[in-house]
Scaffold this motif. Sequence first.
Motif, short mmCIF file in Angstrom:
data_model
loop_
_atom_site.label_atom_id
_atom_site.label_comp_id
_atom_site.label_asym_id
_atom_site.label_seq_id
_atom_site.Cartn_x
_atom_site.Cartn_y
_atom_site.Cartn_z
N ILE A 1 0.83 -1.22 0.00
CA ILE A 1 0.00 0.00 0.00
C ILE A 1 0.86 1.26 0.00
CG2 ILE A 1 -1.64 1.36 1.36
CD1 ILE A 1 -2.82 -1.30 2.34
N THR A 2 1.91 1.26 0.86
CA THR A 2 2.71 2.48 1.04
C THR A 2 3.92 2.56 0.12
OG1 THR A 2 4.06 1.41 2.76
CG2 THR A 2 2.06 2.56 3.48
N GLY A 3 4.42 1.41 -0.34
CA GLY A 3 5.66 1.40 -1.12
C GLY A 3 6.88 1.58 -0.25
N ALA A 4 6.75 1.38 1.08
CA ALA A 4 7.85 1.58 2.02
C ALA A 4 8.74 0.34 2.09
CB ALA A 4 7.31 1.90 3.41
N VAL A 5 10.03 0.51 1.78
CA VAL A 5 10.96 -0.61 1.82
C VAL A 5 11.19 -1.08 3.25
CG1 VAL A 5 13.02 0.86 1.92
CG2 VAL A 5 13.19 -1.46 1.01
N SER A 6 11.09 -0.15 4.20
CA SER A 6 11.33 -0.52 5.60
C SER A 6 10.26 -1.49 6.11
CB SER A 6 11.37 0.73 6.49
OG SER A 6 10.17 1.46 6.40
N THR B 1 8.76 10.10 6.44
CA THR B 1 8.98 10.08 4.99
C THR B 1 7.73 10.53 4.22
OG1 THR B 1 10.55 8.25 5.25
CG2 THR B 1 9.70 8.66 3.03
N SER B 2 6.56 10.17 4.76
CA SER B 2 5.30 10.52 4.09
C SER B 2 5.06 12.02 4.08
CB SER B 2 4.13 9.82 4.79
OG SER B 2 4.27 8.42 4.73
N PHE B 3 5.62 12.72 5.09
CA PHE B 3 5.34 14.16 5.21
C PHE B 3 6.59 15.01 5.06
CE2 PHE B 3 1.95 11.99 7.53
CZ PHE B 3 0.83 12.58 6.96
N HIS C 1 18.47 4.76 -4.90
CA HIS C 1 17.36 5.01 -5.82
C HIS C 1 16.05 5.05 -5.01
CE1 HIS C 1 20.17 4.19 -9.06
NE2 HIS C 1 20.46 3.02 -8.49
N PRO C 2 15.77 6.17 -4.35
CA PRO C 2 14.59 6.26 -3.47
C PRO C 2 13.27 6.23 -4.24
CG PRO C 2 15.62 8.41 -3.70
CD PRO C 2 16.53 7.42 -4.37
N ASP C 3 12.22 5.69 -3.58
CA ASP C 3 10.87 5.66 -4.14
C ASP C 3 9.94 6.47 -3.24
OD1 ASP C 3 11.51 4.03 -6.28
OD2 ASP C 3 11.16 2.18 -5.13
N LYS C 4 8.81 6.89 -3.80
CA LYS C 4 7.81 7.64 -3.07
C LYS C 4 7.11 6.73 -2.05
CE LYS C 4 4.69 10.96 -2.36
NZ LYS C 4 5.02 12.23 -1.68
N VAL C 5 6.94 7.23 -0.81
CA VAL C 5 6.22 6.48 0.23
C VAL C 5 4.86 7.14 0.45
CG1 VAL C 5 6.20 5.81 2.67
CG2 VAL C 5 8.33 5.72 1.36
N ILE C 6 3.80 6.33 0.39
CA ILE C 6 2.43 6.83 0.54
C ILE C 6 1.95 6.59 1.97
CG2 ILE C 6 0.06 6.62 -0.28
CD1 ILE C 6 1.24 5.48 -2.90
N PHE C 7 1.43 7.64 2.60
CA PHE C 7 0.92 7.51 3.98
C PHE C 7 -0.40 6.72 3.98
CE2 PHE C 7 -1.66 8.99 7.55
CZ PHE C 7 -0.78 8.74 8.60
N SER C 8 -0.53 5.81 4.95
CA SER C 8 -1.74 4.99 5.07
C SER C 8 -2.02 4.69 6.53
CB SER C 8 -1.57 3.68 4.30
OG SER C 8 -2.61 2.77 4.61
#
Length: 311
Positions: free
Chosen positions: A49-54, A187-189, A123-130
């Motif tokens: 959902i978020t695309g967060a690698v962590s 990261t989301s904000f 190579h960072p990606d966008k993280v979406i808040f959920s």
Amino acid sequence: MDTILSRCIKDYENLDETSKRSRVGIFTGIVGIVVNLCLVILKLVAGFITGAVSITADAANNFSDAASSIVTLIGFKMAGKPADKEHPYGHGRMEYIAGLVVAELILLMGAELLHTSVLKIIHPDKVIFSIVSIVILVFSILAKVFLALINNKLGHKFNSTTMLATASDSRNDVLATSVVLISVILTSFSNFNFDAYAGALVAILVLIAGVCTIRDTVSPLLGKAPDEKMVSGIKRIVLSNNKIYGFHDLIVHDYGPGRKFVSLHAEIDKDLDLVTAHDCVDAIEKQISEEFKCYVSIHADPIDIGYKHNN
């Protein structure tokens, strides 16, 4: 805790200590597998959902924990096997070997997590808040606190290296998931990639946990010195008997948790009759066995009391 174990483990109250230990190890292993697999599924959903690698890294960490629990379960099952012709002292050291396999899995997963996180830093990606993902991470923290508490309590109760290692790993997971939770929110904000760095930190914590687990499991396999508290306790018990004038050649053999064998030579008056000497040694063996949950063999070593006192 005993009440819970009595409800979850069949005939718990009537089992001997070795059987209880084996059943409890199997019980905690099953609980660990179920909890960690649930967390893996939930975190993979949150990571998607978020695309967060962590979060994905944390899911992989929980998957390694589930695999570790399976290995632990197998280890306790094999360690609980009775002694046989080829293994006269039982299979207790299988638990140490299981702990070593767990450590290797942790190190392997930690290395892979670190590699993935470094790539995301580059190579960072966008993280979406959920909100759903936040709830999942909070639930994960609470679940790991539960696993840490139950394994720590039972690990101390049954002197289990593997359960204590699992408790330590669960505590590290609480810290790691807390870092992931904070990084996802930040990261989301913001425009900074906290997420990838948090993933790298989680990987480092996993690697440290693996190294510590190897240290704790290899030491008893190599044959570490007996616990000083145990040695002092044995000395106290032996010398508290007024028919014993000293002792020597104390050896503690460790064939796995709950399978310690103690042998020593107790110095006794050569003029003491055989039956009295035998009863004296028997009483000491029984007291040591009850206090330290071990097998004891004492050789009565006859000495000339007059000669000893004169020298």
